[in-house]
Design a protein around this motif. Structure first.
Motif, mmCIF file in Angstrom:
data_model
loop_
_atom_site.group_PDB
_atom_site.id
_atom_site.type_symbol
_atom_site.label_atom_id
_atom_site.label_comp_id
_atom_site.label_asym_id
_atom_site.label_seq_id
_atom_site.Cartn_x
_atom_site.Cartn_y
_atom_site.Cartn_z
ATOM 1 N N ARG A 188 49.012 0.246 -40.841
ATOM 2 C CA ARG A 188 47.560 0.448 -40.832
ATOM 3 C C ARG A 188 47.199 1.768 -41.501
ATOM 4 N N ALA A 189 46.067 1.791 -42.182
ATOM 5 C CA ALA A 189 45.655 2.911 -43.031
ATOM 6 C C ALA A 189 45.584 4.257 -42.312
ATOM 7 N N ALA A 190 45.218 4.271 -41.060
ATOM 8 C CA ALA A 190 45.098 5.540 -40.340
ATOM 9 C C ALA A 190 46.445 6.241 -40.174
ATOM 10 N N TYR A 191 47.547 5.505 -40.365
ATOM 11 C CA TYR A 191 48.887 6.087 -40.265
ATOM 12 C C TYR A 191 49.402 6.622 -41.605
ATOM 13 N N ASN A 192 48.615 6.570 -42.658
ATOM 14 C CA ASN A 192 49.094 6.916 -43.994
ATOM 15 C C ASN A 192 49.776 8.278 -44.087
ATOM 16 N N TRP A 193 49.399 9.213 -43.252
ATOM 17 C CA TRP A 193 49.910 10.584 -43.347
ATOM 18 C C TRP A 193 51.233 10.768 -42.613
ATOM 19 N N SER A 194 51.759 9.686 -42.058
ATOM 20 C CA SER A 194 53.038 9.714 -41.350
ATOM 21 C C SER A 194 54.016 8.761 -42.033
ATOM 22 N N HIS A 205 47.139 19.593 -40.222
ATOM 23 C CA HIS A 205 46.298 18.445 -39.871
ATOM 24 C C HIS A 205 44.826 18.864 -39.901
ATOM 25 N N ARG A 216 40.734 18.609 -40.700
ATOM 26 C CA ARG A 216 39.718 17.581 -40.421
ATOM 27 C C ARG A 216 39.333 16.814 -41.682
ATOM 28 N N CYS A 225 40.998 15.841 -44.459
ATOM 29 C CA CYS A 225 42.312 15.687 -45.080
ATOM 30 C C CYS A 225 42.235 14.897 -46.389
ATOM 31 N N PRO A 249 43.660 12.380 -49.207
ATOM 32 C CA PRO A 249 44.467 11.164 -49.057
ATOM 33 C C PRO A 249 45.916 11.399 -49.499
#
Length: 186
Positions: free
Chosen positions: A74-80, A172, A174, A176, A178
């Motif tokens: 899912r897109a909200a996890y992109n930074w992990s 992290h 606010r 951020c 992409p």
């Protein structure tokens, strides 16, 4: 030793490193080694978005590899990301894993990734299939345990645990930026 981008044509050589982990250890929870074609497809799919790198000796022999992959789709996890490293058994304890993870982290930071995660097979009682070497390696690289799943995998007539370890590699903020997928080798 030098660190280079993995290419699809490296699949058979990397599979020679990976297959013994599948066939002879509980480090990988796969029970059958993938085919060279499947492994090549994994390289193509993963490296289209994330770093996939190899350690190469001066004679051209690949002695280890590391890559990052999708943590959750899912897109909200992109930074992990989920990070992985495998070293040729006769080349362990030479700093190759450390060198690969340091380079992997550097590439991920350039992409704007914030968290590196590692899914690690674990046992309280070491046996011939699994030690705590991976846990110690990740701790040494600055990872901390964030989750422990008990007896969630069964291999070699033994129940094994799985732990998740995490390393924060970016701020992290606010607002951020992409993640720059596919831009890791530029």
């Amino acid at each position: 030793m030098k660190i280079e981008k993995v290419l699809p044509e490296d699949a058979e050589e990397l599979l020679k490193i990976y297959a013994p982990y599948v066939e002879n250890t509980a480090i990988s929870f796969e029970c059958e080694a993938p085919s060279a074609e499947e492994f090549r497809n994994r390289i193509i799919t993963i490296s289209a978005k994330y770093p996939y790198i190899k350690a190469v000796e001066d004679d051209g022999r690949i002695i280890g590899y590391a890559y990052a992959g999708t943590f959750k789709p899912r897109a909200a996890y992109n930074w992990s990301v989920e990070a992985t490293v495998y070293i040729r058994p006769d080349s362990r304890r030479r700093g190759i894993g450390t060198a690969l993870y340091c380079e992997l982290e550097k590439l991920l930071k350039k992409m704007n990734v914030k968290n590196m995660n590692a899914c690690i097979a674990y046992t309280e009682t070491e046996d011939r299939y699994l030690t705590q070497a991976s846990v110690h390696f990740h701790r040494g690289m600055g990872f901390v345990e964030v989750a422990h799943f008990h007896k969630c995998s069964y291999k070699f007539d033994t129940w094994y645990d799985m732990i998740w370890m995490e390393k924060i590699i970016g701020e992290h903020d606010r607002n951020c930026e992409p993640v720059a997928f596919g831009k890791w080798d530029k």
